[in-house]
Design a protein around this motif. Sequence first.
Motif, PDB file in Angstrom:
ATOM      1  N   ASP A 170      63.902 -26.611   7.355  1.00 21.85           N
ATOM      2  CA  ASP A 170      63.418 -26.236   6.029  1.00 21.85           C
ATOM      3  C   ASP A 170      62.356 -27.229   5.551  1.00 21.85           C
ATOM      4  O   ASP A 170      62.574 -28.439   5.549  1.00 21.85           O
ATOM      5  CB  ASP A 170      64.593 -26.216   5.051  1.00 21.85           C
ATOM      6  CG  ASP A 170      64.208 -25.650   3.694  1.00 21.85           C
ATOM      7  OD1 ASP A 170      63.292 -24.812   3.645  1.00 21.85           O
ATOM      8  OD2 ASP A 170      64.828 -26.056   2.696  1.00 21.85           O
ATOM      9  N   GLY A 171      61.211 -26.717   5.163  1.00 19.13           N
ATOM     10  CA  GLY A 171      60.129 -27.569   4.670  1.00 19.13           C
ATOM     11  C   GLY A 171      59.187 -28.059   5.746  1.00 19.13           C
ATOM     12  O   GLY A 171      58.113 -28.594   5.443  1.00 19.13           O
ATOM     13  N   ALA A 172      59.560 -27.890   7.018  1.00 18.78           N
ATOM     14  CA  ALA A 172      58.706 -28.362   8.120  1.00 18.78           C
ATOM     15  C   ALA A 172      57.719 -27.268   8.514  1.00 18.78           C
ATOM     16  O   ALA A 172      57.713 -26.776   9.643  1.00 18.78           O
ATOM     17  CB  ALA A 172      59.551 -28.778   9.309  1.00 18.78           C
ATOM     18  N   SER A 173      56.903 -26.886   7.565  1.00 20.94           N
ATOM     19  CA  SER A 173      55.899 -25.851   7.806  1.00 20.94           C
ATOM     20  C   SER A 173      54.567 -26.326   7.252  1.00 20.94           C
ATOM     21  O   SER A 173      54.516 -27.197   6.382  1.00 20.94           O
ATOM     22  CB  SER A 173      56.317 -24.536   7.139  1.00 20.94           C
ATOM     23  OG  SER A 173      56.509 -24.727   5.745  1.00 20.94           O
ATOM     24  N   PHE A 174      53.481 -25.775   7.759  1.00 21.22           N
ATOM     25  CA  PHE A 174      52.161 -26.198   7.301  1.00 21.22           C
ATOM     26  C   PHE A 174      51.151 -25.091   7.514  1.00 21.22           C
ATOM     27  O   PHE A 174      51.376 -24.150   8.283  1.00 21.22           O
ATOM     28  CB  PHE A 174      51.711 -27.497   7.981  1.00 21.22           C
ATOM     29  CG  PHE A 174      52.147 -27.659   9.411  1.00 21.22           C
ATOM     30  CD1 PHE A 174      51.283 -27.393  10.453  1.00 21.22           C
ATOM     31  CD2 PHE A 174      53.431 -28.089   9.699  1.00 21.22           C
ATOM     32  CE1 PHE A 174      51.678 -27.559  11.766  1.00 21.22           C
ATOM     33  CE2 PHE A 174      53.837 -28.259  11.012  1.00 21.22           C
ATOM     34  CZ  PHE A 174      52.956 -27.985  12.050  1.00 21.22           C
ATOM     35  N   ASP A 175      50.032 -25.216   6.795  1.00 18.50           N
ATOM     36  CA  ASP A 175      49.031 -24.159   6.819  1.00 18.50           C
ATOM     37  C   ASP A 175      48.073 -24.326   7.999  1.00 18.50           C
ATOM     38  O   ASP A 175      48.200 -25.257   8.802  1.00 18.50           O
ATOM     39  CB  ASP A 175      48.269 -24.100   5.488  1.00 18.50           C
ATOM     40  CG  ASP A 175      47.599 -25.425   5.141  1.00 18.50           C
ATOM     41  OD1 ASP A 175      47.224 -26.163   6.080  1.00 18.50           O
ATOM     42  OD2 ASP A 175      47.455 -25.724   3.941  1.00 18.50           O
TER      43      ASP A 175
END
Length: 310
Positions: A170-175
């Motif tokens: 969770d939260g380990a995402s990026f554009d």
Amino acid sequence: MCRYMKSSILVLVISTLVLAAGCTRLPASEETGLGPGEYEGIVNTQEIKKENVSLKEELEKIKSELEDLEKEYLSLAKSNESIISKLQEAESKLDIVEAEDIPKFKIEDTDLNSIVQYLEESSSIIDKSVKGIDIISSGERVVFRTIGYGNVYSQIFIWDEGENEPTLIDGASFDKDGSYEWLDRYILIKSGGKNKVLDIENKKITGLFDEPLKMQLLKDTTTVLLKDKDNKFVLYDFINDSNKQINLDNNKYTDFNLQEDFVLFTGTYTENGVEYEIRARLALDELMEMYEIQRADEAGTASPDTEGTL
């Protein structure tokens, strides 16, 4: 009188003969020492023993046949399980290809090599111009990211050996314009002007801070020395999410360089029309003691000094 006595004697003789005939016994067999009735019992016992041996042999034969049938059943069951597993894995790969949202990953063989192979095979059948799967590391566990799925451009997963499916962090995402790089045993994610740190061991994001102008990790710690957008030098502990500003004149000191056992701050300033260059060198141990920076319990194994750009 004499005639009467003769008759009596004759009757007695006849009676004696009759009694003698009634008490006569057949002799015992010379071979067995048994009479006819007893010999018949022996014959019956031998026949029963032979029959028991025959039944035992038949029972052993039946047991052997049952064992063969059991082995055949187990072999067929194992074969069926393998076929079902392969079908489920194929369906999973198809879902990965067709999915618009974050796909679901699942396999039966859960050793690291099988996990990596599954991800590589899934990646090979994806249209890489639109989507993708990128394996970040595959040491003690597999760390990978998806590209082009769902509402986020890239999402990081961690897959432990022995698990049928990975953990979405969770939260380990990026554009699309984001990037990631190793920070010792952690992963630093840069996206949208923000930095966040992924703690792989504990499978969570541990720190979130504005992207600095410059940043370096203090060896064997969870603290980075950074220069923020206001030109301040800050020690930031990304595990405890705490920061301490270094007491320097940020109007004069504008840069730093962290070495093995010391940190060098440099800068310039102008006075009476003359430009001066200044330097301040501080031992790393002294810096850590001054600002109460603790070393990690275990020194992290340095990861490859590489940066991935999306």
